[in-house]
Design a protein around this motif. Structure first.
Motif, PDB file in Angstrom:
ATOM      1  N   ILE A  39       3.402   6.031  -7.414  1.00 31.87           N
ATOM      2  CA  ILE A  39       4.870   5.732  -8.064  1.00 31.87           C
ATOM      3  C   ILE A  39       4.938   6.305  -9.228  1.00 31.87           C
ATOM      4  O   ILE A  39       6.076   7.007  -9.807  1.00 31.87           O
ATOM      5  CB  ILE A  39       5.142   4.309  -8.111  1.00 31.87           C
ATOM      6  CG1 ILE A  39       5.268   3.880  -6.963  1.00 31.87           C
ATOM      7  CG2 ILE A  39       6.268   4.104  -9.000  1.00 31.87           C
ATOM      8  CD1 ILE A  39       5.545   2.053  -6.727  1.00 31.87           C
ATOM      9  N   ASP A  40       3.722   6.571 -10.196  1.00 31.10           N
ATOM     10  CA  ASP A  40       3.731   7.349 -11.334  1.00 31.10           C
ATOM     11  C   ASP A  40       4.295   8.914 -11.393  1.00 31.10           C
ATOM     12  O   ASP A  40       4.589   9.511 -12.336  1.00 31.10           O
ATOM     13  CB  ASP A  40       2.361   7.246 -12.169  1.00 31.10           C
ATOM     14  CG  ASP A  40       1.413   8.025 -11.420  1.00 31.10           C
ATOM     15  OD1 ASP A  40       1.014   7.613 -10.036  1.00 31.10           O
ATOM     16  OD2 ASP A  40       0.587   8.992 -11.487  1.00 31.10           O
ATOM     17  N   VAL A  85      10.924  -4.535  -2.819  1.00 28.89           N
ATOM     18  CA  VAL A  85       9.439  -5.206  -3.434  1.00 28.89           C
ATOM     19  C   VAL A  85       8.394  -4.130  -2.917  1.00 28.89           C
ATOM     20  O   VAL A  85       8.332  -3.842  -1.865  1.00 28.89           O
ATOM     21  CB  VAL A  85       9.275  -6.537  -3.211  1.00 28.89           C
ATOM     22  CG1 VAL A  85       7.873  -7.087  -3.820  1.00 28.89           C
ATOM     23  CG2 VAL A  85      10.402  -7.497  -3.467  1.00 28.89           C
ATOM     24  N   GLY A  86       7.486  -3.690  -4.110  1.00 31.29           N
ATOM     25  CA  GLY A  86       6.282  -2.933  -3.754  1.00 31.29           C
ATOM     26  C   GLY A  86       5.101  -3.638  -3.837  1.00 31.29           C
ATOM     27  O   GLY A  86       5.104  -4.065  -5.085  1.00 31.29           O
ATOM     28  N   ALA A 118      -5.909   3.593 -13.909  1.00 30.43           N
ATOM     29  CA  ALA A 118      -5.462   2.954 -15.343  1.00 30.43           C
ATOM     30  C   ALA A 118      -4.065   3.670 -15.935  1.00 30.43           C
ATOM     31  O   ALA A 118      -3.329   3.342 -16.392  1.00 30.43           O
ATOM     32  CB  ALA A 118      -6.452   2.550 -16.320  1.00 30.43           C
ATOM     33  N   GLU A 119      -4.338   5.102 -15.901  1.00 30.88           N
ATOM     34  CA  GLU A 119      -3.677   5.974 -16.436  1.00 30.88           C
ATOM     35  C   GLU A 119      -2.147   6.162 -15.587  1.00 30.88           C
ATOM     36  O   GLU A 119      -0.959   6.030 -16.196  1.00 30.88           O
ATOM     37  CB  GLU A 119      -3.855   7.628 -16.701  1.00 30.88           C
ATOM     38  CG  GLU A 119      -4.379   7.949 -15.386  1.00 30.88           C
ATOM     39  CD  GLU A 119      -5.875   7.824 -15.204  1.00 30.88           C
ATOM     40  OE1 GLU A 119      -6.479   8.700 -14.546  1.00 30.88           O
ATOM     41  OE2 GLU A 119      -6.673   6.729 -15.507  1.00 30.88           O
ATOM     42  N   ALA A 120      -2.158   5.875 -14.452  1.00 32.92           N
ATOM     43  CA  ALA A 120      -1.046   5.675 -13.554  1.00 32.92           C
ATOM     44  C   ALA A 120      -0.331   4.348 -13.878  1.00 32.92           C
ATOM     45  O   ALA A 120       0.946   4.651 -13.821  1.00 32.92           O
ATOM     46  CB  ALA A 120      -1.350   5.903 -12.023  1.00 32.92           C
ATOM     47  N   CYS A 170       0.947  -1.317  -0.020  1.00 29.61           N
ATOM     48  CA  CYS A 170       0.269  -0.108   0.094  1.00 29.61           C
ATOM     49  C   CYS A 170       0.662   1.345   0.059  1.00 29.61           C
ATOM     50  O   CYS A 170       1.635   1.276  -0.942  1.00 29.61           O
ATOM     51  CB  CYS A 170      -0.975  -0.113   1.153  1.00 29.61           C
ATOM     52  SG  CYS A 170      -2.102   1.554   1.503  1.00 29.61           S
ATOM     53  N   MET A 171       0.730   2.116   0.751  1.00 36.74           N
ATOM     54  CA  MET A 171       1.771   3.145   1.001  1.00 36.74           C
ATOM     55  C   MET A 171       3.248   2.784   1.058  1.00 36.74           C
ATOM     56  O   MET A 171       4.060   3.348   0.472  1.00 36.74           O
ATOM     57  CB  MET A 171       1.409   3.902   2.566  1.00 36.74           C
ATOM     58  CG  MET A 171       2.508   4.925   2.910  1.00 36.74           C
ATOM     59  SD  MET A 171       2.176   5.372   4.747  1.00 36.74           S
ATOM     60  CE  MET A 171       2.741   4.040   5.433  1.00 36.74           C
ATOM     61  N   GLY A 172       3.221   1.508   1.646  1.00 41.64           N
ATOM     62  CA  GLY A 172       4.723   0.942   1.693  1.00 41.64           C
ATOM     63  C   GLY A 172       5.096   0.483   0.276  1.00 41.64           C
ATOM     64  O   GLY A 172       6.593   0.468   0.079  1.00 41.64           O
ATOM     65  N   GLY A 173       4.154   0.434  -0.612  1.00 38.94           N
ATOM     66  CA  GLY A 173       4.813   0.158  -1.881  1.00 38.94           C
ATOM     67  C   GLY A 173       5.508   1.395  -2.677  1.00 38.94           C
ATOM     68  O   GLY A 173       6.441   1.187  -3.411  1.00 38.94           O
ATOM     69  N   LYS A 174       4.781   2.596  -2.334  1.00 42.27           N
ATOM     70  CA  LYS A 174       5.696   3.669  -2.857  1.00 42.27           C
ATOM     71  C   LYS A 174       7.021   3.915  -1.941  1.00 42.27           C
ATOM     72  O   LYS A 174       7.911   4.197  -2.614  1.00 42.27           O
ATOM     73  CB  LYS A 174       4.713   4.989  -2.350  1.00 42.27           C
ATOM     74  CG  LYS A 174       5.383   6.489  -2.703  1.00 42.27           C
ATOM     75  CD  LYS A 174       4.534   7.397  -2.077  1.00 42.27           C
ATOM     76  CE  LYS A 174       5.068   8.809  -2.187  1.00 42.27           C
ATOM     77  NZ  LYS A 174       4.031  10.123  -1.822  1.00 42.27           N
TER      78      LYS A 174
END
Length: 232
Positions: free
Chosen positions: A148-149, A141-142, A175-177, A122-126
Protein backbone atom coordinates in the motif's frame (compact mmCIF):
# COMPACT_ATOMS: atom_id res chain seq x y z
CA UNK A 1 -15.15 -27.74 -4.63
CA UNK A 2 -14.78 -24.37 -2.93
CA UNK A 3 -17.00 -22.26 -5.19
CA UNK A 4 -20.72 -22.51 -5.82
CA UNK A 5 -21.47 -19.54 -8.11
CA UNK A 6 -20.30 -18.12 -11.44
CA UNK A 7 -20.23 -14.32 -11.90
CA UNK A 8 -19.80 -12.82 -15.39
CA UNK A 9 -16.81 -10.56 -16.04
CA UNK A 10 -17.39 -6.95 -17.07
CA UNK A 11 -16.70 -7.60 -20.74
CA UNK A 12 -18.36 -11.02 -20.82
CA UNK A 13 -15.20 -12.94 -21.71
CA UNK A 14 -15.46 -15.35 -18.82
CA UNK A 15 -17.08 -16.34 -15.54
CA UNK A 16 -15.54 -15.65 -12.14
CA UNK A 17 -15.95 -18.59 -9.76
CA UNK A 18 -17.07 -17.50 -6.29
CA UNK A 19 -18.19 -18.93 -2.99
CA UNK A 20 -21.44 -17.21 -2.04
CA UNK A 21 -23.08 -17.44 1.39
CA UNK A 22 -26.61 -16.08 1.67
CA UNK A 23 -28.28 -14.78 4.82
CA UNK A 24 -31.76 -15.51 6.09
CA UNK A 25 -34.18 -12.90 4.81
CA UNK A 26 -33.29 -9.70 2.99
CA UNK A 27 -29.55 -8.92 3.07
CA UNK A 28 -28.59 -5.80 5.02
CA UNK A 29 -25.78 -5.35 2.49
CA UNK A 30 -23.22 -7.36 0.55
CA UNK A 31 -19.61 -8.04 1.56
CA UNK A 32 -16.95 -9.25 -0.83
CA UNK A 33 -14.51 -11.45 1.08
CA UNK A 34 -11.21 -11.06 -0.75
CA UNK A 35 -8.96 -14.07 -0.27
CA UNK A 36 -5.34 -14.24 0.83
CA UNK A 37 -2.81 -15.79 -1.54
CA UNK A 38 -3.98 -19.24 -0.40
CA UNK A 39 -7.22 -19.36 -2.38
CA UNK A 40 -10.86 -19.59 -1.36
CA UNK A 41 -9.90 -21.99 1.40
CA UNK A 42 -11.75 -23.16 4.49
CA UNK A 43 -10.75 -20.01 6.37
CA UNK A 44 -12.11 -17.65 3.72
CA UNK A 45 -15.30 -19.69 3.44
CA UNK A 46 -15.65 -19.51 7.24
CA UNK A 47 -15.35 -15.73 7.10
CA UNK A 48 -17.99 -15.58 4.35
CA UNK A 49 -20.32 -17.81 6.38
CA UNK A 50 -19.78 -15.51 9.37
CA UNK A 51 -20.86 -12.45 7.41
CA UNK A 52 -23.92 -14.30 6.14
CA UNK A 53 -24.81 -15.15 9.75
CA UNK A 54 -24.70 -11.41 10.47
CA UNK A 55 -27.22 -10.79 7.71
CA UNK A 56 -24.98 -9.94 4.76
CA UNK A 57 -24.76 -11.50 1.32
CA UNK A 58 -21.13 -12.72 1.36
CA UNK A 59 -19.19 -13.28 -1.86
CA UNK A 60 -15.67 -14.74 -1.99
CA UNK A 61 -14.40 -14.62 -5.59
CA UNK A 62 -11.59 -16.90 -6.78
CA UNK A 63 -8.84 -14.36 -7.46
CA UNK A 64 -6.55 -16.72 -9.38
CA UNK A 65 -9.24 -18.18 -11.67
CA UNK A 66 -7.54 -16.83 -14.79
CA UNK A 67 -4.39 -18.76 -13.87
CA UNK A 68 -6.05 -21.91 -12.49
CA UNK A 69 -9.50 -22.11 -10.89
CA UNK A 70 -9.93 -23.62 -7.46
CA UNK A 71 -6.37 -23.58 -6.11
CA UNK A 72 -5.96 -23.91 -2.34
CA UNK A 73 -2.73 -23.83 -0.36
CA UNK A 74 -1.78 -24.47 3.27
CA UNK A 75 -0.02 -21.44 4.78
CA UNK A 76 1.77 -23.69 7.29
CA UNK A 77 3.45 -25.84 4.61
CA UNK A 78 6.52 -23.96 3.27
CA UNK A 79 6.36 -25.46 -0.21
CA UNK A 80 2.69 -24.58 -0.58
CA UNK A 81 3.33 -21.10 0.82
CA UNK A 82 5.93 -20.50 -1.88
CA UNK A 83 3.63 -21.87 -4.57
CA UNK A 84 0.93 -19.44 -3.42
CA UNK A 85 3.44 -16.57 -3.63
CA UNK A 86 4.09 -17.61 -7.22
CA UNK A 87 0.42 -17.22 -8.07
CA UNK A 88 0.37 -13.79 -6.46
CA UNK A 89 3.45 -12.70 -8.42
CA UNK A 90 1.73 -13.67 -11.68
CA UNK A 91 -1.59 -12.05 -10.74
CA UNK A 92 -2.67 -9.06 -12.82
CA UNK A 93 -3.88 -6.72 -10.07
CA UNK A 94 -5.30 -4.17 -12.52
CA UNK A 95 -7.40 -6.83 -14.26
CA UNK A 96 -8.27 -8.25 -10.86
CA UNK A 97 -9.86 -4.95 -9.83
CA UNK A 98 -12.05 -5.17 -12.92
CA UNK A 99 -13.16 -8.58 -11.65
CA UNK A 100 -13.96 -7.02 -8.27
CA UNK A 101 -15.96 -4.36 -10.10
CA UNK A 102 -17.87 -7.12 -11.87
CA UNK A 103 -18.70 -8.68 -8.48
CA UNK A 104 -19.90 -5.28 -7.19
CA UNK A 105 -22.16 -4.91 -10.25
CA UNK A 106 -23.47 -8.47 -9.81
CA UNK A 107 -24.34 -7.89 -6.15
CA UNK A 108 -26.18 -4.67 -6.92
CA UNK A 109 -27.88 -5.52 -10.22
CA UNK A 110 -28.39 -9.26 -10.17
CA UNK A 111 -28.85 -9.81 -6.44
CA UNK A 112 -30.54 -6.48 -5.74
CA UNK A 113 -28.28 -5.46 -2.85
CA UNK A 114 -27.48 -1.75 -3.24
CA UNK A 115 -24.72 -1.34 -0.67
CA UNK A 116 -21.53 -3.36 -1.12
CA UNK A 117 -18.36 -3.57 0.98
CA UNK A 118 -15.11 -5.49 0.66
CA UNK A 119 -12.85 -7.00 3.28
CA UNK A 120 -9.48 -8.30 2.13
CA UNK A 121 -6.64 -10.18 3.77
CA UNK A 122 -2.91 -10.29 2.95
CA UNK A 123 -2.80 -9.69 -0.81
CA UNK A 124 -6.45 -8.80 -0.30
CA UNK A 125 -5.46 -5.89 1.94
CA UNK A 126 -3.78 -4.26 -1.05
CA UNK A 127 -6.83 -5.11 -3.15
CA UNK A 128 -9.06 -3.44 -0.54
CA UNK A 129 -7.04 -0.24 -0.93
CA UNK A 130 -7.14 -0.46 -4.73
CA UNK A 131 -10.88 -1.12 -4.64
CA UNK A 132 -11.43 1.95 -2.47
CA UNK A 133 -9.43 4.09 -4.90
CA UNK A 134 -10.69 2.67 -8.19
CA UNK A 135 -14.33 1.65 -7.75
CA UNK A 136 -17.54 3.04 -6.27
CA UNK A 137 -17.69 0.44 -3.49
CA UNK A 138 -19.42 1.73 -0.37
CA UNK A 139 -16.79 0.70 2.21
CA UNK A 140 -13.56 -1.33 2.30
CA UNK A 141 -11.42 -2.98 4.97
CA UNK A 142 -7.87 -4.27 4.51
CA UNK A 143 -6.00 -6.59 6.85
CA UNK A 144 -2.18 -6.47 6.76
CA UNK A 145 -2.01 -5.08 3.24
CA UNK A 146 1.26 -5.46 1.35
CA UNK A 147 2.46 -2.72 -1.00
CA UNK A 148 0.00 0.00 0.00
CA UNK A 149 2.93 2.33 0.68
CA UNK A 150 3.74 2.12 -3.03
CA UNK A 151 0.22 3.20 -4.00
CA UNK A 152 -0.23 6.35 -1.92
CA UNK A 153 -0.39 8.37 -5.13
CA UNK A 154 -3.93 7.04 -5.56
CA UNK A 155 -5.17 8.17 -2.14
CA UNK A 156 -6.87 11.27 -3.57
CA UNK A 157 -9.33 8.94 -5.35
CA UNK A 158 -10.59 7.33 -2.13
CA UNK A 159 -14.10 8.73 -1.81
CA UNK A 160 -15.73 6.11 0.44
CA UNK A 161 -14.65 4.87 3.89
CA UNK A 162 -11.57 2.63 4.15
CA UNK A 163 -10.22 0.92 7.28
CA UNK A 164 -6.78 -0.72 7.45
CA UNK A 165 -5.55 -3.13 10.15
CA UNK A 166 -1.75 -2.97 10.50
CA UNK A 167 0.26 -5.45 12.62
CA UNK A 168 3.46 -3.64 13.61
CA UNK A 169 5.71 -6.72 13.38
CA UNK A 170 4.51 -7.71 9.90
CA UNK A 171 7.35 -9.52 8.16
CA UNK A 172 5.97 -8.50 4.77
CA UNK A 173 5.31 -4.82 5.59
CA UNK A 174 8.49 -3.34 7.12
CA UNK A 175 8.53 -0.44 9.55
CA UNK A 176 9.37 2.12 6.87
CA UNK A 177 6.38 1.01 4.80
CA UNK A 178 4.10 1.32 7.84
CA UNK A 179 5.54 4.78 8.53
CA UNK A 180 4.79 5.83 4.95
CA UNK A 181 1.23 4.54 5.25
CA UNK A 182 0.64 6.55 8.42
CA UNK A 183 2.25 9.69 7.02
CA UNK A 184 0.25 9.40 3.83
CA UNK A 185 -3.12 8.38 5.24
CA UNK A 186 -3.51 9.49 8.87
CA UNK A 187 -5.01 12.82 7.82
CA UNK A 188 -7.21 11.37 5.06
CA UNK A 189 -10.86 12.07 6.00
CA UNK A 190 -12.06 8.71 4.63
CA UNK A 191 -9.31 6.44 6.01
CA UNK A 192 -8.94 4.88 9.47
CA UNK A 193 -5.77 2.99 10.46
CA UNK A 194 -5.46 0.63 13.43
CA UNK A 195 -2.08 -0.66 14.64
CA UNK A 196 -1.65 -4.00 16.44
CA UNK A 197 1.57 -3.85 18.42
CA UNK A 198 3.98 -6.76 18.11
CA UNK A 199 1.74 -8.85 15.87
CA UNK A 200 2.68 -10.44 12.57
CA UNK A 201 1.06 -10.92 9.18
CA UNK A 202 -1.99 -13.17 9.21
CA UNK A 203 -3.01 -12.58 12.83
CA UNK A 204 -6.73 -12.77 11.95
CA UNK A 205 -6.55 -15.96 9.87
CA UNK A 206 -9.34 -18.42 10.69
CA UNK A 207 -7.21 -21.54 10.22
CA UNK A 208 -3.57 -22.46 10.82
CA UNK A 209 -0.96 -21.29 13.30
CA UNK A 210 -0.83 -17.57 12.48
CA UNK A 211 -3.95 -16.50 14.39
CA UNK A 212 -3.82 -14.33 17.51
CA UNK A 213 -7.24 -14.77 19.09
CA UNK A 214 -7.42 -11.53 21.08
CA UNK A 215 -6.21 -9.30 18.24
CA UNK A 216 -8.33 -11.11 15.65
CA UNK A 217 -11.42 -10.63 17.80
CA UNK A 218 -10.67 -6.91 18.28
CA UNK A 219 -10.01 -6.31 14.58
CA UNK A 220 -13.08 -8.26 13.52
CA UNK A 221 -15.27 -6.33 15.99
CA UNK A 222 -13.97 -3.07 14.53
CA UNK A 223 -14.65 -4.34 11.03
CA UNK A 224 -18.20 -5.43 11.92
CA UNK A 225 -18.96 -2.03 13.46
CA UNK A 226 -17.48 -0.29 10.40
CA UNK A 227 -19.67 -2.25 8.00
CA UNK A 228 -22.74 -1.79 10.20
CA UNK A 229 -22.19 1.97 10.04
CA UNK A 230 -21.60 2.17 6.29
CA UNK A 231 -23.60 -0.72 4.82
CA UNK A 232 -26.41 -1.20 7.31
Amino acid sequence: MTTNTQIPTLDGDGMIPAYVATPQGTPRGAIIVQQEIFGVDAGIRKKADGWAARGYLAIAPDTFWRQKPGVEFDADVPEQFQEAVGYMMKHDFDLGIRDIEAVIHWARREMGVPKVGLVGYCMGGKIAYMTAARTDIDASVGYYGVGIDQMLGEKHAIARPLMLHIPTADGFVPAEAQKAMHEGLDDHPRVTLHDYAGLDHGFAAEIGTRRDEAAATLADERTAAFFAAHLG
